[in-house]
Scaffold this motif. Structure first.
Motif, PDB file in Angstrom:
ATOM      1  N   LEU A 184      -4.138  10.876   2.855  1.00  0.00           N
ATOM      2  CA  LEU A 184      -4.389  10.957   1.414  1.00  0.00           C
ATOM      3  C   LEU A 184      -4.525  12.409   0.970  1.00  0.00           C
ATOM      4  CD1 LEU A 184      -6.938   8.010   0.987  1.00  0.00           C
ATOM      5  CD2 LEU A 184      -4.534   8.053   0.283  1.00  0.00           C
ATOM      6  N   ALA A 185      -5.156  13.228   1.787  1.00  0.00           N
ATOM      7  CA  ALA A 185      -5.304  14.645   1.452  1.00  0.00           C
ATOM      8  C   ALA A 185      -3.953  15.345   1.462  1.00  0.00           C
ATOM      9  CB  ALA A 185      -6.259  15.315   2.439  1.00  0.00           C
ATOM     10  N   ARG A 186      -3.117  14.986   2.429  1.00  0.00           N
ATOM     11  CA  ARG A 186      -1.809  15.642   2.500  1.00  0.00           C
ATOM     12  C   ARG A 186      -0.882  15.188   1.382  1.00  0.00           C
ATOM     13  NH1 ARG A 186       1.328  14.931   6.542  1.00  0.00           N
ATOM     14  NH2 ARG A 186       0.317  13.233   7.660  1.00  0.00           N
ATOM     15  N   ILE A 187      -1.030  13.942   0.942  1.00  0.00           N
ATOM     16  CA  ILE A 187      -0.269  13.486  -0.231  1.00  0.00           C
ATOM     17  C   ILE A 187      -0.672  14.302  -1.450  1.00  0.00           C
ATOM     18  CG2 ILE A 187       0.093  11.568  -1.841  1.00  0.00           C
ATOM     19  CD1 ILE A 187      -0.267   9.696   0.621  1.00  0.00           C
ATOM     20  N   ALA A 188      -1.969  14.479  -1.634  1.00  0.00           N
ATOM     21  CA  ALA A 188      -2.463  15.250  -2.784  1.00  0.00           C
ATOM     22  C   ALA A 188      -1.961  16.687  -2.746  1.00  0.00           C
ATOM     23  CB  ALA A 188      -3.988  15.227  -2.811  1.00  0.00           C
ATOM     24  N   GLY A 189      -1.805  17.226  -1.525  1.00  0.00           N
ATOM     25  CA  GLY A 189      -1.318  18.596  -1.388  1.00  0.00           C
ATOM     26  C   GLY A 189       0.186  18.705  -1.259  1.00  0.00           C
ATOM     27  N   LYS A 190       0.895  17.590  -1.382  1.00  0.00           N
ATOM     28  CA  LYS A 190       2.365  17.533  -1.270  1.00  0.00           C
ATOM     29  C   LYS A 190       2.857  17.978   0.111  1.00  0.00           C
ATOM     30  CE  LYS A 190       2.388  16.311  -5.578  1.00  0.00           C
ATOM     31  NZ  LYS A 190       3.008  17.025  -6.671  1.00  0.00           N
ATOM     32  N   ASP A 191       1.947  17.902   1.101  1.00  0.00           N
ATOM     33  CA  ASP A 191       2.314  18.216   2.483  1.00  0.00           C
ATOM     34  C   ASP A 191       2.569  16.898   3.216  1.00  0.00           C
ATOM     35  OD1 ASP A 191       2.759  19.464   4.882  1.00  0.00           O
ATOM     36  OD2 ASP A 191       0.631  19.751   5.344  1.00  0.00           O
ATOM     37  N   TYR A 192       3.494  16.124   2.689  1.00  0.00           N
ATOM     38  CA  TYR A 192       3.724  14.759   3.146  1.00  0.00           C
ATOM     39  C   TYR A 192       5.210  14.492   3.031  1.00  0.00           C
ATOM     40  CZ  TYR A 192       2.595   9.719   3.536  1.00  0.00           C
ATOM     41  OH  TYR A 192       2.479   8.408   3.926  1.00  0.00           O
ATOM     42  N   ARG A 193       5.817  14.024   4.085  1.00  0.00           N
ATOM     43  CA  ARG A 193       7.272  13.889   4.111  1.00  0.00           C
ATOM     44  C   ARG A 193       7.687  12.424   3.977  1.00  0.00           C
ATOM     45  NH1 ARG A 193      11.427  15.708   8.765  1.00  0.00           N
ATOM     46  NH2 ARG A 193      13.163  16.351   7.441  1.00  0.00           N
ATOM     47  N   ILE A 194       8.607  12.166   3.074  1.00  0.00           N
ATOM     48  CA  ILE A 194       9.038  10.808   2.751  1.00  0.00           C
ATOM     49  C   ILE A 194      10.455  10.576   3.261  1.00  0.00           C
ATOM     50  CG2 ILE A 194       9.487   9.174   0.888  1.00  0.00           C
ATOM     51  CD1 ILE A 194       7.419  10.737  -0.778  1.00  0.00           C
ATOM     52  N   GLY A 195      10.634   9.502   4.000  1.00  0.00           N
ATOM     53  CA  GLY A 195      11.962   9.083   4.428  1.00  0.00           C
ATOM     54  C   GLY A 195      12.401   7.878   3.621  1.00  0.00           C
ATOM     55  N   ILE A 196      13.638   7.880   3.164  1.00  0.00           N
ATOM     56  CA  ILE A 196      14.157   6.778   2.356  1.00  0.00           C
ATOM     57  C   ILE A 196      15.418   6.233   3.020  1.00  0.00           C
ATOM     58  CG2 ILE A 196      15.099   6.100   0.112  1.00  0.00           C
ATOM     59  CD1 ILE A 196      13.375   8.296  -1.142  1.00  0.00           C
ATOM     60  N   ILE A 197      15.394   4.967   3.377  1.00  0.00           N
ATOM     61  CA  ILE A 197      16.538   4.327   4.028  1.00  0.00           C
ATOM     62  C   ILE A 197      17.338   3.556   2.992  1.00  0.00           C
ATOM     63  CG2 ILE A 197      17.286   2.703   5.796  1.00  0.00           C
ATOM     64  CD1 ILE A 197      14.725   3.268   7.314  1.00  0.00           C
ATOM     65  N   GLY A 198      18.592   3.960   2.824  1.00  0.00           N
ATOM     66  CA  GLY A 198      19.462   3.364   1.817  1.00  0.00           C
ATOM     67  C   GLY A 198      19.584   4.287   0.628  1.00  0.00           C
ATOM     68  N   LEU A 199      20.678   5.013   0.547  1.00  0.00           N
ATOM     69  CA  LEU A 199      20.846   6.019  -0.510  1.00  0.00           C
ATOM     70  C   LEU A 199      21.813   5.522  -1.583  1.00  0.00           C
ATOM     71  CD1 LEU A 199      20.934   9.248   1.701  1.00  0.00           C
ATOM     72  CD2 LEU A 199      19.024   8.323   0.375  1.00  0.00           C
ATOM     73  N   GLY A 200      21.485   4.357  -2.128  1.00  0.00           N
ATOM     74  CA  GLY A 200      22.300   3.777  -3.183  1.00  0.00           C
ATOM     75  C   GLY A 200      21.653   3.925  -4.538  1.00  0.00           C
ATOM     76  N   TYR A 201      21.808   2.896  -5.370  1.00  0.00           N
ATOM     77  CA  TYR A 201      21.337   2.953  -6.756  1.00  0.00           C
ATOM     78  C   TYR A 201      19.812   2.923  -6.866  1.00  0.00           C
ATOM     79  CZ  TYR A 201      26.033   2.492  -8.642  1.00  0.00           C
ATOM     80  OH  TYR A 201      27.348   2.725  -8.983  1.00  0.00           O
ATOM     81  N   VAL A 202      19.130   2.584  -5.781  1.00  0.00           N
ATOM     82  CA  VAL A 202      17.664   2.635  -5.753  1.00  0.00           C
ATOM     83  C   VAL A 202      17.186   3.839  -4.956  1.00  0.00           C
ATOM     84  CG1 VAL A 202      15.567   1.453  -4.979  1.00  0.00           C
ATOM     85  CG2 VAL A 202      17.422   0.150  -6.037  1.00  0.00           C
ATOM     86  N   GLY A 203      17.713   3.998  -3.759  1.00  0.00           N
ATOM     87  CA  GLY A 203      17.224   5.043  -2.865  1.00  0.00           C
ATOM     88  C   GLY A 203      17.473   6.455  -3.335  1.00  0.00           C
ATOM     89  N   LEU A 204      18.666   6.724  -3.858  1.00  0.00           N
ATOM     90  CA  LEU A 204      18.971   8.101  -4.275  1.00  0.00           C
ATOM     91  C   LEU A 204      18.141   8.533  -5.481  1.00  0.00           C
ATOM     92  CD1 LEU A 204      20.610  10.608  -3.633  1.00  0.00           C
ATOM     93  CD2 LEU A 204      22.446   9.729  -5.091  1.00  0.00           C
ATOM     94  N   PRO A 205      18.009   7.707  -6.541  1.00  0.00           N
ATOM     95  CA  PRO A 205      17.118   8.109  -7.635  1.00  0.00           C
ATOM     96  C   PRO A 205      15.676   8.318  -7.180  1.00  0.00           C
ATOM     97  CG  PRO A 205      18.559   6.332  -8.343  1.00  0.00           C
ATOM     98  CD  PRO A 205      18.747   6.472  -6.867  1.00  0.00           C
ATOM     99  N   LEU A 206      15.198   7.473  -6.265  1.00  0.00           N
ATOM    100  CA  LEU A 206      13.836   7.638  -5.755  1.00  0.00           C
ATOM    101  C   LEU A 206      13.702   8.946  -4.989  1.00  0.00           C
ATOM    102  CD1 LEU A 206      11.003   6.438  -5.358  1.00  0.00           C
ATOM    103  CD2 LEU A 206      11.874   5.338  -3.270  1.00  0.00           C
ATOM    104  N   ALA A 207      14.730   9.290  -4.209  1.00  0.00           N
ATOM    105  CA  ALA A 207      14.703  10.551  -3.460  1.00  0.00           C
ATOM    106  C   ALA A 207      14.624  11.743  -4.398  1.00  0.00           C
ATOM    107  CB  ALA A 207      15.942  10.657  -2.574  1.00  0.00           C
TER     108      ALA A 207
END
Length: 454
Positions: free
Chosen positions: A19-42
């Motif tokens: 939670l602390a790292r999310i608040a500090g933006k020191d948190y890495r997000i992986g998104i599987i599926g780079l289509g009409y949902v995944g790419l906008p979210l990325a």
């Protein structure tokens, strides 16, 4: 930290630390599926200040994205290029890199089988790809629309077969996508996000991630509830569209214009919400999602008759439209569909986008040709038809130019999608016959004996 570097902690990261790292933006997000949902979210996550690693099994798409090229109209290439340049985003086909991210968001297709039953093969394959890379502290969120219970009954057993336990070793949640391609009023970041977690800690963590990305989150009691929320949203639309489609057929027999009726009815300031008829349902959600619930309901000895009836009505619309084309040709030109040349205007499932998934226009072309007609199409956003699961035989067909001479060469023009870029006045003036399923000509102030509504 570059987009390819792991976060500072990739093992057994406790909730408070995450939670602390999310608040500090020191948190890495992986998104599987780079289509009409995944790419906008990325792109939304990158804009919010997070590092994002995108995963896709389509190597061609991954290379295209890494070159900074967008295949989605409302995702500008500038956004992708900026994220890559700032080392906040990269795409890959290497699923081993899942070990290096903190959160894994799944945005893969959930289609129907040919028997109109849920096809979770993409979800299950993705879960099995994640499982050997799953580590302590991982957050896994499913965004793909599915039946209530999928997260608990399908995803969790696959992950827990590794020996790790949900809520103890890793966190599991469901947060349904709410993308609306072509909507200029809302994008990913401005649409509230429903979040359901497998336990209080999973909910807290998933809610913290999405709170950093979107304008508002809506926490609910469980993944099962969140899954039901998404289905309810789309079933609401499917049922109401079925209602106006049925009214269209009834009023047409009575010589009443359903669009005029709806426009007058919506002036009531309460108790009425306008929905509009069309040639059928398109897109990945509304034509498919209701059947996920009707299928699951049978497990509980419940028949969702209202939903199934709506599906039958909407599925029948392309057939009704083709009958209207045949009737109009017979009455105005004294000929049938056999050997007629029909130009379908608009192939995307709705206006001003390039998305052809489940587009009723594809079904219209097949039905026209089954009855002996030759059918071509024009769409300013779709220069060539992509391969689809249901209409693969149409792949590779090219959009024809919309010049006056070309339009005049067809026996009829069938407006299936009302793109704003089309000059409907010029179209109506050049065409021998226009069959309009979207009321586009009337909206443009056009009338005449050669225009028929369907």
């Amino acid at each position: 930290m570059s987009a390819s570097a792991p976060p500072r902690s990739v093992t057994d990261s406790g909730l408070s630390d995450q939670l602390a790292r999310i608040a500090g933006k020191d948190y890495r997000i992986g998104i599987i599926g780079l289509g009409y949902v995944g790419l906008p979210l990325a792109m939304t996550a990158c804009k919010a200040g997070f590092k994002v690693l995108g995963f896709d099994i389509d190597a061609k798409r991954v290379m295209q994205i890494n070159r900074g090229e967008s295949f989605i109209k409302h995702i500008p290439t500038e956004a992708i290029n900026a994220a890559i340049k700032d080392e906040r985003f990269r795409a890959t086909t290497d699923f081993d890199e899942l070990r290096d991210v903190d959160a894994i968001v799944i945005a893969v297709p959930t289609p129907l089988t040919k028997h109109r039953e849920p096809d979770l093969s993409y979800v299950e394959a993705t879960a099995r790809a994640i499982a050997p890379r799953l580590r302590k502290g991982h957050l896994v969120v499913l965004e793909s629309t599915t039946w209530p219970g999928t997260t608990d009954e399908v995803m969790r057993p696959i992950f827990e077969a590794t020996g790790l336990k949900s809520g103890v070793d890793f966190y599991l949640a469901f947060s349904p996508e709410r993308e609306d391609p072509g909507n200029l009023d809302f994008d990913t970041s401005t649409i509230p996000k429903v979040v359901g977690g497998d336990g209080a800690d999973a909910l807290a963590l998933a809610n913290a991630v999405y709170s950093a990305l979107v304008v508002k989150t809506v926490p609910v009691s469980s993944p099962r509830t969140a899954e039901a929320v998404k289905l309810t949203e789309n079933i609401f639309r499917a049922v109401n569209i079925a209602l106006v489609n049925e009214l269209k057929v009834v009023y047409s027999k009575m010589g009443i214009d359903v669009w005029e009726v709806i426009d007058a009815a919506k002036t009531k300031p309460f108790g009425f919400m306008p929905f509009y008829p069309g040639p059928g349902l398109g897109g990945h959600c509304i034509p498919i999602d209701p059947f996920y619930l009707t299928w699951k309901a049978r497990e509980f000895d419940v028949t969702a008759r209202f939903i199934e009836l709506a599906g039958q009505i909407n599925t029948a619309m392309p057939h009704w439209v083709v009958d209207r084309v045949a009737e109009a040709l017979d009455r105005r030109q004294g000929r049938g569909l056999s050997s007629a040349r029909i130009l379908v205007v608009g192939i995307a499932y709705k206006k001003n986008i390039e998305d052809t998934r489940e587009s009723p226009a594809l079904k219209l072309i097949e039905l026209l040709e089954e009855r002996g007609a030759t059918a071509d199409y024009h769409d300013p956003y779709v220069p060539e038809l992509p391969r689809t699961r249901k209409h693969g035989n149409l792949a590779g067909r090219a959009s024809v130019p919309l010049t006056a001479d070309i339009v005049a060469s067809y026996d009829a023009v069938l407006i299936a999608t009302d793109h704003d870029a089309i000059d409907y006045r010029a179209l109506a003036e050049a065409a021998r016959l226009v069959v309009d399923t979207r009321n586009a000509c009337a909206k443009a102030g056009l009338g005449g004996d050669n225009i028929v509504k369907a």
